[in-house]
Design a protein around this motif. Structure first.
Motif, PDB file in Angstrom:
ATOM      1  N   SER A 172      -3.651  11.879   1.148  1.00 44.86           N
ATOM      2  CA  SER A 172      -4.818  11.888   2.254  1.00 44.86           C
ATOM      3  C   SER A 172      -4.405  10.678   3.389  1.00 44.86           C
ATOM      4  CB  SER A 172      -6.027  11.516   1.687  1.00 44.86           C
ATOM      5  OG  SER A 172      -5.787  10.079   0.948  1.00 44.86           O
ATOM      6  N   ARG A 173      -3.601   9.823   3.243  1.00 42.07           N
ATOM      7  CA  ARG A 173      -3.038   9.160   4.019  1.00 42.07           C
ATOM      8  C   ARG A 173      -2.093   9.621   5.318  1.00 42.07           C
ATOM      9  NH1 ARG A 173       0.113   3.967   4.470  1.00 42.07           N
ATOM     10  NH2 ARG A 173      -0.772   2.650   5.865  1.00 42.07           N
ATOM     11  N   GLN A 174      -2.501   9.671   6.578  1.00 45.12           N
ATOM     12  CA  GLN A 174      -1.513  10.229   7.324  1.00 45.12           C
ATOM     13  C   GLN A 174      -0.960   9.071   8.518  1.00 45.12           C
ATOM     14  OE1 GLN A 174      -0.836  14.042   7.711  1.00 45.12           O
ATOM     15  NE2 GLN A 174      -1.029  13.356   5.845  1.00 45.12           N
TER      16      GLN A 174
ATOM     17  N   ASP B 181       0.125   1.507   9.709  1.00 51.86           N
ATOM     18  CA  ASP B 181      -0.674   2.665   9.436  1.00 51.86           C
ATOM     19  C   ASP B 181      -0.001   3.589  10.440  1.00 51.86           C
ATOM     20  OD1 ASP B 181      -2.653   1.585   7.730  1.00 51.86           O
ATOM     21  OD2 ASP B 181      -3.082   0.213   9.471  1.00 51.86           O
TER      22      ASP B 181
ATOM     23  N   GLU C 129       4.515   2.407   3.913  1.00 49.95           N
ATOM     24  CA  GLU C 129       3.677   2.312   2.721  1.00 49.95           C
ATOM     25  C   GLU C 129       3.458   1.041   2.381  1.00 49.95           C
ATOM     26  OE1 GLU C 129       7.022   4.166   0.156  1.00 49.95           O
ATOM     27  OE2 GLU C 129       6.107   6.137   0.042  1.00 49.95           O
TER      28      GLU C 129
ATOM     29  N   ALA D 165       1.806   5.264   0.208  1.00 50.07           N
ATOM     30  CA  ALA D 165       1.269   6.353   1.050  1.00 50.07           C
ATOM     31  C   ALA D 165       0.615   7.440   0.120  1.00 50.07           C
ATOM     32  CB  ALA D 165       2.410   7.029   1.865  1.00 50.07           C
ATOM     33  N   SER D 166      -0.503   8.101   0.257  1.00 49.28           N
ATOM     34  CA  SER D 166      -1.011   9.050  -0.636  1.00 49.28           C
ATOM     35  C   SER D 166      -1.164  10.461   0.330  1.00 49.28           C
ATOM     36  CB  SER D 166      -2.319   8.677  -0.918  1.00 49.28           C
ATOM     37  OG  SER D 166      -3.295   8.516   0.227  1.00 49.28           O
TER      38      SER D 166
ATOM     39  N   LYS E 254      -6.641   0.374  12.390  1.00 51.01           N
ATOM     40  CA  LYS E 254      -5.272   0.769  12.314  1.00 51.01           C
ATOM     41  C   LYS E 254      -4.242  -0.183  12.958  1.00 51.01           C
ATOM     42  CE  LYS E 254      -5.638   5.653  11.000  1.00 51.01           C
ATOM     43  NZ  LYS E 254      -4.887   6.868  11.202  1.00 51.01           N
TER      44      LYS E 254
ATOM     45  N   GLY F 246      -8.989   9.045  12.525  1.00 46.24           N
ATOM     46  CA  GLY F 246      -9.504   8.822  11.354  1.00 46.24           C
ATOM     47  C   GLY F 246     -10.634   7.649  11.604  1.00 46.24           C
TER      48      GLY F 246
ATOM     49  N   MET G  66       0.749  -1.193  -0.071  1.00 44.39           N
ATOM     50  CA  MET G  66      -0.158  -0.192   0.007  1.00 44.39           C
ATOM     51  C   MET G  66       0.812   1.206   0.101  1.00 44.39           C
ATOM     52  SD  MET G  66      -2.639   1.437   3.210  1.00 44.39           S
ATOM     53  CE  MET G  66      -3.744  -0.161   2.906  1.00 44.39           C
TER      54      MET G  66
ATOM     55  N   SER H  92       0.002   7.401  12.041  1.00 42.37           N
ATOM     56  CA  SER H  92      -0.021   7.779  13.418  1.00 42.37           C
ATOM     57  C   SER H  92       1.255   7.587  14.042  1.00 42.37           C
ATOM     58  CB  SER H  92      -1.168   6.897  13.734  1.00 42.37           C
ATOM     59  OG  SER H  92      -2.495   7.012  13.119  1.00 42.37           O
TER      60      SER H  92
ATOM     61  N   GLU I 114      -9.778  -1.609   6.211  1.00 43.41           N
ATOM     62  CA  GLU I 114      -9.449  -0.270   6.176  1.00 43.41           C
ATOM     63  C   GLU I 114      -9.540   0.777   7.365  1.00 43.41           C
ATOM     64  OE1 GLU I 114      -6.757  -0.027   4.061  1.00 43.41           O
ATOM     65  OE2 GLU I 114      -7.545  -1.786   3.626  1.00 43.41           O
TER      66      GLU I 114
END
Length: 454
Positions: free
Chosen positions: A6-8, A397, A393, A3-4, A278, A441, A1, A10, A275
Motif C-alpha cells: 500500500s506504500r507507494q 518516502d 524502505e 515498504a508495503s 512525506k 496521498g 520502515m 513518490s 506519517e
C-alpha cells in the motif's frame, strides 16, 4: 520502515526555469535541448513526466544571478552558470495546459514577496489547474537578491525564518477566507455567496499587516500543497510546523536514515502526524540498458562541469565572495556563523572533519556544481531500482530527481526505470485521483485546521 504493497514511492522532477537543470553542466550536454526560452521545452518535459506517472514537476528559484563571486556577473553569463532565471509560475501554467494529472510546484520567497500576493497567486493557480499546484516555501539567501528588491543586505538566517513563520500565518489565514460551501451562485434569488462564510483576516503582527478577505474561493485541494527544504535546526523547525512534503539533501544512506528519523520525530514534537508528511531526498539517476553504458554516460556528464560552476554557486548560496580569500585559509567561527546556508556549511564541516574549513574544503566536500553533489544512482534499471528500494524502505518516502541532461534524464527514467519500479509494486501504474493531494496521498485540509498545531 519496510515498504508495503500500500506504500507507494513518490517521484518528483526537480526543474529550473532557466538554461540548465540543477546541474549547470546539463546545458553543455550534446543531447540537451536548447529551446529553454519557449513553452514547448517545458511542455515536452511535462508530457514525459506525466507518461511516467510522476507525482510532480517542481521549480526551484533564486531572485538574482549568481554574481557574488568577484562581485561580477560576467563569468556567470559567459559560462551559463544558471544565468537565466525566469518566473516559474507562467511556465507552470504552460505545462498545466499540456497535462491533466501531473502536479506542478513553484518556489516563491517569503523574504521579498508579500503574503497577500503569494496567497492570491497560488490560490488562483490551484483553481486554474483543478487542484494540481504546490508552493515551495523558501527564505532567500544573499545580498544580490536583497539589492534587486531595494535592500542593502539580506536578513540574518534565523530572522528570515521568524519572518517566514508570520508570512505563513498570513497566507494560511487568507486561504481560510472562504468556507467550502460559501458560494451559492443562485441566479434566481440573486445570491452569489453567503456573507457569513467569507471572513476577513485583520492580521497585525511584527512584520506584516493584512486585512483581507482574500477574493479567491477555496480550490479542490483546500489550498496548494506546501513544500519546504529546511534542514538547519531553525529550518527543520519551520518545516515541521508547515511542510506537507519535505525536500531533503542526504549525503548517503546512513546519514539519510538518521535525518529521516530526526525529522519524523520533530513532526511528532510539533503535534503533527509524522506519517502524513512525506520526505524526498534529491538524487541524480543515470540509467541505461547495461552498466557499462550507464558508467560511460556518467563519466561524460561529469566531465561537463567547470570550476567556475562550483565557485559561482557556492558564493551564491553562502553569500560569501571566495575570490577575496586565500584558497587554503580557514574560515573563522564568526565568518562561518554569518554564511547563509547553514545546512550546507554543516555538511562541509562534517565531511571535511574540520571545525573551520577553507574555500578548498567547501569546493571539494560540497560537490557543488558537480555530479558528485549528493547521491548518484548509476546502472541498469535493476541496479538503480535496488538502490532506490533500499533507501525507500528506511530513509525516505520518494525521490526528487535531478536531471543531468534535459529532457534525456527524465526520458531514461520513464522508459527504463519506471517499469522496473512498477514491476516491484513500489510505484503506481496509474494516477489514483485528480488532484496533487490525491497523488501524494495527503489529506485535504479543513479551513483553519492549521491553527491547531500553530
Amino acid at each position: 520502515m519496510k515498504a508495503s504493497p500500500s506504500r507507494q514511492m513518490s517521484l518528483i522532477a526537480f526543474l529550473q526555469a532557466q538554461n540548465c537543470s540543477n546541474y549547470v553542466g546539463s546545458w553543455r550536454h550534446p543531447a540537451s535541448a536548447s529551446d529553454f526560452l519557449t513553452p514547448e521545452y517545458y511542455q515536452r518535459i511535462a508530457r514525459t513526466l506525466e507518461d511516467g506517472k510522476f507525482d510532480m514537476a517542481f521549480f526551484d528559484d533564486r531572485l538574482a544571478m549568481p554574481d557574488i563571486y568577484g562581485n561580477d556577473h560576467r563569468a556567470t553569463v559567459e559560462h551559463g552558470v544558471r544565468a537565466v532565471k525566469m518566473d516559474p509560475t507562467p511556465i507552470l501554467m504552460a505545462m498545466a495546459g499540456a497535462t491533466s494529472r501531473l502536479g506542478l510546484g513553484a518556489t516563491y520567497s517569503t523574504t521579498y514577496y508579500e503574503p497577500f500576493h503569494v496567497a492570491r497567486l497560488f490560490a488562483t493557480l490551484d483553481l486554474m489547474t483543478k487542484g494540481r499546484v504546490a508552493w515551495n516555501v523558501v527564505t532567500s539567501l544573499n545580498d544580490s537578491e536583497a539589492e534587486n528588491f531595494g535592500r542593502e543586505e539580506h536578513l540574518e538566517h534565523d530572522l528570515r525564518y521568524d519572518r517566514a513563520d508570520e508570512f505563513m500565518e498570513v497566507v494560511m489565514g487568507h486561504w481560510d477566507s472562504w468556507e467550502d460551501d460559501a458560494l451559492i451562485v443562485d441566479k434566481a434569488s440573486g445570491r452569489f455567496a453567503e456573507p457569513g462564510k467569507v471572513h476577513r483576516l485583520d492580521h497585525a503582527g511584527r512584520y506584516f499587516r493584512s486585512r483581507g478577505p482574500l477574493p479567491v474561493p477555496r480550490s479542490r485541494q483546500g489550498h496548494p500543497v506546501l513544500l519546504q527544504a529546511g534542514q538547519s535546526g531553525r529550518g527543520m523547525a519551520f518545516a515541521a510546523r508547515w511542510a506537507e512534503l519535505v525536500f531533503a539533501a542526504y549525503p548517503n544512506l546512513e546519514a539519510g536514515r538518521k535525518l529521516y528519523a530526526q525529522f519524523k520525530e520533530s513532526l511528532r514534537e510539533a503535534g503533527r502526524d509524522a506519517e502524513a508528511v512525506k520526505v524526498a531526498p534529491a538524487v541524480k539517476i543515470v540509467v541505461a540498458a547495461s552498466e557499462a553504458q550507464a558508467r560511460d554516460e556518467y563519466e561524460m556528464v561529469a566531465s561537463l562541469a567547470k570550476p567556475i560552476d562550483s565557485l559561482a554557486l557556492l558564493c551564491e548560496v553562502l553569500n560569501v565572495d571566495f575570490s577575496t580569500r586565500p584558497y587554503e585559509a580557514p574560515f573563522t567561527d564568526a565568518e562561518l556563523a554569518s554564511v547563509s546556508w547553514h545546512s550546507l556549511r554543516d555538511r562541509v564541516i562534517q565531511k571535511s572533519g574540520k571545525k573551520n574549513p577553507s574555500v578548498r574544503d567547501f569546493v571539494e566536500q560540497s560537490g557543488r556544481g558537480t555530479v558528485h553533489e549528493g547521491p548518484v544512482f548509476v546502472g541498469t534499471p535493476k541496479q538503480v531500482a535496488d538502490e532506490m528500494q533500499e533507501w525507500f524502505e528506511s530513509a525516505c518516502d520518494g525521490f526528487v530527481v535531478q536531471a543531468l541532461s534535459v529532457p534525456g534524464s527524465y526520458e531514461d527514467v520513464v522508459r527504463l526505470l519506471v517499469p522496473e519500479l512498477q514491476r516491484r509494486g513500489l510505484y503506481r501504474k496509474e494516477y489514483t485521483g485528480e488532484t496533487l493531494r490525491d497523488t501524494l496521498g495527503i489529506a485535504r485540509p479543513a479551513p483553519r485546521a492549521w491553527r491547531k498545531t500553530a
